[in-house]
Scaffold this motif. Structure first.
Motif, PDB file in Angstrom:
ATOM      1  N   GLU A  41       0.831  -1.211   0.000  1.00 46.97           N
ATOM      2  CA  GLU A  41       0.000   0.000   0.000  1.00 46.97           C
ATOM      3  C   GLU A  41       0.866   1.263   0.000  1.00 46.97           C
ATOM      4  OE1 GLU A  41      -3.290   0.300  -0.502  1.00 46.97           O
ATOM      5  OE2 GLU A  41      -3.161  -1.863  -0.843  1.00 46.97           O
ATOM      6  N   GLU A  42       1.939   1.244   0.794  1.00 52.28           N
ATOM      7  CA  GLU A  42       2.861   2.389   0.805  1.00 52.28           C
ATOM      8  C   GLU A  42       3.481   2.598  -0.570  1.00 52.28           C
ATOM      9  OE1 GLU A  42       5.710   1.425   3.828  1.00 52.28           O
ATOM     10  OE2 GLU A  42       4.287   1.746   5.472  1.00 52.28           O
ATOM     11  N   LEU A  43       3.881   1.507  -1.209  1.00 50.92           N
ATOM     12  CA  LEU A  43       4.498   1.592  -2.533  1.00 50.92           C
ATOM     13  C   LEU A  43       3.497   2.074  -3.580  1.00 50.92           C
ATOM     14  CD1 LEU A  43       6.709  -1.618  -2.504  1.00 50.92           C
ATOM     15  CD2 LEU A  43       7.508   0.753  -2.424  1.00 50.92           C
ATOM     16  N   LYS A  44       2.234   1.647  -3.449  1.00 51.69           N
ATOM     17  CA  LYS A  44       1.198   2.125  -4.377  1.00 51.69           C
ATOM     18  C   LYS A  44       1.020   3.627  -4.244  1.00 51.69           C
ATOM     19  CE  LYS A  44      -1.700  -2.007  -4.817  1.00 51.69           C
ATOM     20  NZ  LYS A  44      -3.029  -2.577  -4.486  1.00 51.69           N
ATOM     21  N   LYS A  45       0.992   4.120  -3.005  1.00 49.97           N
ATOM     22  CA  LYS A  45       0.858   5.562  -2.785  1.00 49.97           C
ATOM     23  C   LYS A  45       2.061   6.303  -3.359  1.00 49.97           C
ATOM     24  CE  LYS A  45      -1.976   5.285   1.384  1.00 49.97           C
ATOM     25  NZ  LYS A  45      -2.025   5.467   2.838  1.00 49.97           N
ATOM     26  N   GLU A  46       3.247   5.753  -3.111  1.00 50.96           N
ATOM     27  CA  GLU A  46       4.470   6.379  -3.639  1.00 50.96           C
ATOM     28  C   GLU A  46       4.457   6.380  -5.164  1.00 50.96           C
ATOM     29  OE1 GLU A  46       9.308   5.800  -3.466  1.00 50.96           O
ATOM     30  OE2 GLU A  46       8.092   4.880  -1.901  1.00 50.96           O
ATOM     31  N   ARG A  98       4.588   9.561  -7.624  1.00 46.99           N
ATOM     32  CA  ARG A  98       5.613   9.675  -8.667  1.00 46.99           C
ATOM     33  C   ARG A  98       4.977   9.829 -10.044  1.00 46.99           C
ATOM     34  NH1 ARG A  98      10.789   8.248  -6.476  1.00 46.99           N
ATOM     35  NH2 ARG A  98      10.544   9.013  -4.343  1.00 46.99           N
ATOM     36  N   GLU A  99       3.883   9.103 -10.287  1.00 47.40           N
ATOM     37  CA  GLU A  99       3.193   9.235 -11.577  1.00 47.40           C
ATOM     38  C   GLU A  99       2.638  10.640 -11.743  1.00 47.40           C
ATOM     39  OE1 GLU A  99       0.413   5.992 -11.283  1.00 47.40           O
ATOM     40  OE2 GLU A  99       1.677   4.680 -12.488  1.00 47.40           O
ATOM     41  N   ASP A 100       2.110  11.203 -10.650  1.00 46.33           N
ATOM     42  CA  ASP A 100       1.617  12.584 -10.699  1.00 46.33           C
ATOM     43  C   ASP A 100       2.757  13.547 -11.011  1.00 46.33           C
ATOM     44  OD1 ASP A 100      -0.902  11.689 -10.105  1.00 46.33           O
ATOM     45  OD2 ASP A 100      -0.847  12.278  -7.979  1.00 46.33           O
TER      46      ASP A 100
END
Length: 125
Positions: free
Chosen positions: A51-56, A60-62
């Protein structure tokens, strides 16, 4: 009575054997349950990390989208400046040509008449 004693002995032996097997299986079960607790904790930790990596990743995509938009905006600006520069260079070349023609005409009167003769030669005719 002998058969009863033998039966009792056999039952005791079987009971002891089953009791030992139960003890071994209970130990195995306890070990498996402890291992299950450890694995469940690892799964929980890994899910939390995912979940942390998904948020990161989303952040990053933004950032990448923002940078791409900035690049596109800068590219449009560069294209506009390049186009404006080309127009100005063409205008400058035109003005330089006109200036050269007028300067040549002022300092070389024969070109003004268009016949290739100087003023003195032209008067002799």
């Amino acid at each position: 009575a002998v058969v009863s004693t033998q039966s009792t002995g056999m039952l005791r032996t079987a009971h002891t054997r089953v009791k030992k097997q139960l003890s071994e299986k209970s130990g195995e079960l306890e070990h498996c349950l402890k291992r299950l607790d450890v694995i469940e904790e690892e799964v929980y930790t890994l899910r939390k990390r995912v979940e942390e990596l998904k948020k990161e990743l989303s952040t990053r995509e933004d950032e990448v989208d923002l940078r791409n938009n900035q690049v596109r905006k800068l590219q449009r600006s560069l294209d506009e400046c390049t186009e404006q520069n080309e127009v100005l260079q063409a205008q400058n070349s035109s003005l330089e040509l006109r200036l050269r023609q007028r300067t040549d005409a002022m300092f070389n009167p024969t070109q003004r008449r268009g016949n290739g003769l100087s003023d003195a030669e032209s008067e002799d005719e």
